[in-house]
Structure formats: C-alpha cells, structure tokens
Scaffold this motif. Structure first.
Motif, short mmCIF file in Angstrom:
data_model
loop_
_atom_site.label_atom_id
_atom_site.label_comp_id
_atom_site.label_asym_id
_atom_site.label_seq_id
_atom_site.Cartn_x
_atom_site.Cartn_y
_atom_site.Cartn_z
N ASP A 1 -0.19 -9.23 0.91
CA ASP A 1 -1.44 -9.45 0.50
C ASP A 1 -2.36 -8.81 2.05
O ASP A 1 -3.58 -8.90 1.80
N ASP B 1 -5.54 -16.70 -1.14
CA ASP B 1 -5.92 -16.72 -2.27
C ASP B 1 -6.95 -17.76 -2.95
O ASP B 1 -8.46 -17.55 -3.20
N PRO C 1 -2.34 -22.36 -10.51
CA PRO C 1 -2.92 -21.40 -9.31
C PRO C 1 -1.86 -20.94 -8.50
O PRO C 1 -1.89 -21.96 -7.72
N GLN C 2 -1.08 -19.99 -8.06
CA GLN C 2 -0.81 -20.18 -6.83
C GLN C 2 -1.42 -20.86 -5.39
O GLN C 2 -0.78 -21.53 -4.60
N TRP C 3 -2.55 -20.70 -5.38
CA TRP C 3 -3.55 -21.63 -4.31
C TRP C 3 -3.67 -23.18 -4.34
O TRP C 3 -3.41 -23.83 -3.56
N ASN D 1 -2.88 -18.94 2.79
CA ASN D 1 -3.68 -19.55 1.65
C ASN D 1 -4.85 -18.74 1.07
O ASN D 1 -5.86 -19.00 0.83
N LYS E 1 -10.48 -16.57 -1.07
CA LYS E 1 -10.80 -15.52 -1.82
C LYS E 1 -11.99 -16.12 -3.11
O LYS E 1 -12.74 -16.21 -3.12
N ARG E 2 -10.66 -17.27 -3.00
CA ARG E 2 -12.09 -18.60 -4.14
C ARG E 2 -12.68 -18.97 -3.51
O ARG E 2 -13.85 -18.98 -4.52
N ASN F 1 -3.96 -5.53 0.62
CA ASN F 1 -5.20 -5.96 -0.20
C ASN F 1 -6.41 -6.64 0.52
O ASN F 1 -7.29 -6.34 -0.48
N TRP F 2 -6.10 -6.83 1.84
CA TRP F 2 -7.64 -7.82 1.52
C TRP F 2 -8.30 -7.22 2.87
O TRP F 2 -8.89 -6.83 2.70
#
Length: 701
Positions: A565, A542, A512-514, A540, A545-546, A568-569
């Motif tokens: 970003d 992503d 994953p990108q993160w 970062n 969010k995780r 979306n945030w």
C-alpha cells in the motif's frame, strides 16, 4: 442555499494615533511571532501568503525547547518570547469619575467609553501560550491529579500570569435572554452566592482535564477590568459594589503570591441600555425586547446555519430530494408534494406511499407526510424478511410517485384523469428528510438511490457522496442491512427491467475491500480538497482513492498500511507529524506550515488530502480549522463552526491550548494578510470558550 464562505465583517477600528494614545505593549507583530530575529527572511518573503513564510522549513509561531517551554524563533538557537502585556484604556482610570466606599472603589463609565475600551481591547495581541498555560487549564492547589500531570510533563505550574488584561462585561440582573451586550455574562458565572462578595475559584478541585472551557469566563474575569451594566440603575450600582469588593479581596489574595500583578478596576455603566441600542448597535447581541439583533456572532446559531448550508435540500434522483426537515408551512415545505420524515419513532409503512401513488390527484392543500425508521434503528440480525420487503416496497412506491406512474390495476384509475392529462400534470416531488439533513435519512437515501439508478450498494454509497455532493452519516448496522438487501434492490430496480437474473448476478460482484472495511461513516468532507477523519479511515486506502483522496496527513498517529500500500501510494503523498499528543501540552502551531504546505501540494496535483489523528476530533481538527481560516479568510470562531458542522455526527474537541493557538493564528493571518486596517478580534477568548462550553453541554455526561 449553497455552501458558501461566510464573509468576515469589515474591520474599521481606529488606530492608536487617532485615539491620541499609544499602546503600552507597542511590540511589532514580527517580534511577537518571533520573526524580528530574522529580518532578511521577513523582508524577502511575501506576507500576503502566510504559508510562504514556512518555506524555509522553520517554525513560525510557538516552538518548544528541550525544557518544554514555548519559544519564538526562526533560527536553531531559541530566543525567549517577549513579555507581552495586554494594554487597556481602563488601565489608568483617572479619566473616569471615581466613587469610594469603606470597602472598595467604583469608576463611572458611559456607553461611548465602553465601546471605545472594547474596541481597543480587541486589538491587543494575545500573550504567547507559554505565559498563560497550563494556568488556563485550571491548577487548583488541592487538585493533585491535575498538578501532578503537568509537573510530570515538566510544565511550569506558576501563579496567575501578569500579562493578561481584558474586559469582562456583566449584566447586573444576570438575565441574558434580553438586553445582552456582546460577551456579557451573569454575576453567578464568576461570583460566589451569599452575603460575602467573593470571586469563584474556578479551578476544578479534582480530576484531570485539558478541556475546561467552562471555567474560562471566571478565569478571565479575575484578570480583567469589569464593567457592570443593567436596566435598573439602582440594582446595577448595588451589584457593581459587590463585585468591586470581591475584586479587591481577590487582588489582596493574589498580591501575596504574584509579584507585579496589575491592578484591575470595577466600572459601573451610567448610560441606559437604549444608548447602546441607538449608538452602538454592533455591541447589542439581544435587544431590550429579547430579540437577537444578528449583530454579534453566536456560535450555536452559526453552527446551525453552517449545518443548513451544508445539508441544503438537493435532488439525488429524478424528483426525489434529500435534505433537512423544512419549516412547517414554510416555502420549502410547499415546494414538495410528499414529505418522508426519517426518525427514531418512524415505522415501515409502504402502504401509505402506495395510497399516495394510486391517488395522484387527491386534492390536498398541504404536502402528504409519511414516516420511515431512522438510520441505525433496524438492527441485524434481528431484522426480518418482512422489514426487508417493506424497505424495497417503500423504494418502489417512491419511484412511482416521482415518475407519476399510476398502477394500471389501481382502483383509483376509475376516477383518475386520462393518462395523457395525468402526464401533463407533471410528476410529484418527494423530500426525504430529517432534522439535520443527513443522519436519520441515510439508510433510505442509499437504498432508494441504488433502487432508482441500478447501482450496487457500494457504488450508490460513493455516488451519493461524490456525484450528488451529499454529506451523510451511516451506522455499521446500515452497512450490514444494505449489503443484505442490495441484490434484491438491483433485481427489482426499474433499471434492471429486461435483464436476466444472470446478468444482474454478474453485475453484483463481491463487495470491494474498501466496503468490507467500512464502519459506516466516510471521512468528513470539509472542503473539496480537504477531508477530516480518524485512524479507521486512514487504514482504508482503497476507500480514500475512490474519494479522490491521494494524500494522507497523519497528526501524531500513523496508519497501519502494508508495504505494498505504501509503495502504491508513494512516500511523497504521505506526511507524518510526530511527537504531537492530545495532552494539552504539545503545541501544534509550529507544525501549521508543514501541514498547510502539504495540503497545498495536493491542491496543485488536483487531489484531496485526508487529515487524521486517532479519532479525528482534536489534533487533525485543529489543522483543518487552520486551513479553513487561511483559505476562506474566516475568523477562528467562524472556522470552528464551519468544521464542526461538517464533521457530521462526531463533535470536534480541540483542547484549550489548540483553541488558544488558533485564536493567535487568526491574529497572525489578519496582521500579515495585507489589510490596511488594524486587526480586531471578532470574539475574545472568554467569549469563545464560554460558547464552546455551551455547545458541548448537551453532549456532556
């Protein structure tokens, strides 16, 4: 031990009316904090919740006008801060026996009066930062670098402030390893060596620093009444005379520069140390035998305790635990059957674990001990296939031990119990450990968690932190190494038994990108809803969010996000505090209200907030300390240790001004928190600064 809020000791100082005296600086807390100018607001907002005072969108504590000076105001028109002078029971020493010599005067004081004076001093309000900074930073006349720096920022580099008056306790023989009173220092910390008694001019001769914590005891001593005590009465009086002479000389030097400078006095304690041990135990830090009493807060010990609270051993997989190294022969040591120590001197030796797995009933009175390399010590691209094999073999044999799986082909089977009896005997507990409980053991912990659970490395990384509640620190080299061996860990995992290579390969998706953007470390979890990090973490989204971080609070530094970003945030989940540099000049208290209100917004939403600046050690750490003080009802020094321990391998470094502001924030929270008892500082400014300097000494170059 679970991570808990350390309770603040009960505060029960006598009021001024009980003492039969009135403080000289009888200024109300509202006046000091600038609220008296707005009685309507002060009366209409509940003081039980300090953050509600910020709801009007006005600064509560220090504000700054166009000239760069601090002000206290709740209105748009700044009003000057009151000239707050600290009062002292030692200010008028007429009640004490005076002894004169040709060069100076001494006053005699007993243990009871020392305790009373210290108690009274701890209740005095701290002067506003504008009255003591940048002087506290250290402004030596010959240090042009430091003076030019503050002059360039339009700071008034004035002389010694006349508002300061505290008490400095000095142990005559300088041996602080025994018979130490709370906050006591040695003569050498503020006196020059030699036959001529003189105070040290602590201001640095060269260089630029806004973190001169080490000079604060000497700065404070020069602006305080000094009490000398000791075990040898003759030595105590001899040292007291030297200090009295030095104090007189210092006063004569300063009186030529500073108008209305208070006259500070020197006192010699005529009571034996046993009088403190018997009647004033709360002032005894180390007793006459050299044992710590636990009565006085010690920041180094407090940080260690917070570290152990945070990293207490916990089970991350079946019968496999992760935590700090246990005391040899202690209760924790006996709780485990196998101890795997991760260290810089450790080596890869899965055969040792294989032997333990194949001989489950070998009689041993002590747990078996095995070593393993520390995180960050196996560096790509130099690591070999042999090392990768050894890591996976290590995970395999740990799994066998934890699940009591004795290999069928093992020679040990010939002498082992029957399988049914072996199973009834129970599996063995394994502790993966290192001194601090999180640094050196991270590589093995993540590798084993992935192997044991069948989770990919990125998922194992997150689950260990979120589901298993472990705080840990990894290095970039660990990211590379674990990424490389991740597929093999999953292929050989017991969870993957019966699955085809195609099934496993399809599960191991592209990173994953993160995870690709990860430098090894996660942002530091200070509280469940509060994380402290740096600009890399902020960039970062992503990853955030995780971790259920859906709010970001940027202090002086903004994240470089794409427009997508940001959209979306959501703009309502982003807060940027502008114009705050880590320069020892820009105040931060005026932003506490907006910051804490934003954090509260996240709590109400059930999400966490990341607080960050550039490095995550000063500006953002200050905000996190302020929140910990507010939410856990901790004093500044306790909250400082709480946050410092949880920042893991990064040492927080709020500069002097931020630290001073936080001590005043403690004062505000206590005074306006609804307590019926007068507020009393747990530690004084000089004590706190001295201990922070000692804590930082091992890391200084």
């Amino acid at each position: 031990m679970a991570t808990i809020a350390v309770p603040r000791p009960a505060l029960s100082p006598k009021s001024s009316s009980q003492r039969g005296s009135t403080p000289v600086n009888a200024v109300s807390p509202l006046q000091t904090l600038g609220l008296a100018s707005s009685p309507h607001l002060a009366a209409s907002v509940s003081l039980s919740n300090p953050v509600s005072l910020y709801a009007a969108g006005q600064p509560l504590l220090d504000d700054t006008d166009d000239s760069g000076s601090y002000e206290y105001t709740l209105s748009s028109s700044p009003s000057p801060a009151p000239d707050l002078r600290q009062a002292s029971l030692l200010c008028s020493p007429d009640r004490y026996v005076r002894v004169d010599s040709e060069d100076a005067s001494l006053y005699e004081i007993d243990a009871a009066s020392v305790a009373e004076a210290l108690d009274y001093a701890s209740q005095q309000q701290l002067p506003p930062p504008s009255q003591v900074f940048p002087w506290l930073h250290g402004l030596h006349p010959e240090n042009q670098t430091q003076r030019t720096y503050f002059d360039g920022h339009q700071c008034q580099t004035g002389n010694t402030p006349s508002c300061l008056r505290t008490i400095t306790l000095v142990k005559a023989d300088g041996n602080l390893s025994l018979a130490r009173l709370k906050g006591a220092i040695a003569p050498c910390e503020f006196m020059r060596p030699g036959a001529t008694p003189e105070f040290i001019d602590a201001d640095p001769l060269s260089g630029l620093s806004v973190r001169n914590f080490h000079i604060q005891p000497a700065k404070v001593a020069a602006t305080s009444d000094i009490i000398i005590y000791g075990l040898d009465p003759d030595e105590t009086r001899r040292v007291a005379w030297k200090i009295a002479v030095a104090q007189r000389r210092w006063r004569e030097k300063l009186h030529a520069e500073v108008k209305n400078l208070p006259t500070y006095n020197t006192f010699v304690c005529t009571s034996s140390f046993s009088a403190f041990e018997t009647n004033h135990r709360n002032l005894v830090s180390i007793d006459a035998s050299g044992k710590s009493t636990g009565q006085v807060l010690d920041l180094i010990q407090q940080e260690r305790q917070e570290m152990r609270n945070m990293t207490e051993a916990s089970e991350i997989c079946h019968n496999v635990w992760l935590g700090p190294s246990p005391e040899p022969g202690g209760v924790e040591d006996q709780h485990f059957d196998v101890l795997i120590e991760c260290s810089d001197t450790g080596r890869l030796d899965p055969s040792a674990l294989q032997f333990i797995a194949e001989h489950p009933h070998s009689s041993q009175s002590l747990p078996s001990s095995v070593c393993f390399p520390s995180s960050g010590s196996i560096m790509p691209p130099t690591w070999s296939q042999r090392e990768a094999d050894a890591i996976i073999e290590t995970c395999k044999w740990i799994y066998h031990i934890a699940h009591n799986l004795v290999p069928e082909s093992s020679d040990a089977q010939q002498n082992a119990m029957p399988r049914e009896e072996s199973a009834a005997a129970g599996s063995r507990k394994v502790l993966i450990h290192c001194p601090d409980g999180y640094t050196e053991s991270t590589l093995l912990a993540i590798a084993y968690f992935s192997y044991s659970t069948g989770s990919s490395i990125p998922d194992a990384w997150l689950e260990l932190h979120t589901t298993k509640r472990r705080n840990f620190f990894a290095y970039p080299s660990d990211v590379s190494l674990l990424s490389a061996i991740g597929p093999r860990l999953l292929c050989e995992s017991p969870v993957s038994s019966g699955k085809s290579l195609e099934d496993i390969t399809s599960y191991i998706k592209a990173e994953p990108q993160w995870f690709s953007d990860l430098d090894g470390s996660l942002p530091s979890r200070i509280l469940d809803y509060l994380y402290l990090g740096n600009l890399v973490h902020a960039n970062n989204p992503d990853l955030l969010k995780r971790l259920n971080i859906r709010q970001i609070l940027s202090i002086g530094e903004s994240a470089s996000w794409t427009d997508e970003d940001r959209a979306n945030w959501g703009s309502e989940n982003m807060c940027f505090v502008e114009g705050i540099q880590d320069n020892g000049i820009d105040p931060l208290t005026k932003e506490f209200g907006r910051c804490l209100e934003f954090i509260d917004q996240g709590i109400q939403k059930g999400t966490a907030t990341l607080v960050h600046c550039r490095v995550g050690v000063s500006r953002s750490a200050t905000i996190c300390i302020a929140e910990v003080m507010r939410s856990l009802n901790l004093s500044f020094p306790r909250a400082y240790c709480f946050v410092r321990a949880r920042r893991l391998n990064v040492i927080i470094q709020p500069h002097l001004l931020f630290a001073y502001e936080l001590l005043r924030w403690e004062e505000f929270l206590r005074q306006e928190g609804g307590s019926k008892e007068p507020y009393k500082r747990e530690m004084e400014w000089g004590e706190i600064a001295r201990e922070i300097a000692l804590m930082n000494r091992p890391y200084s170059r």
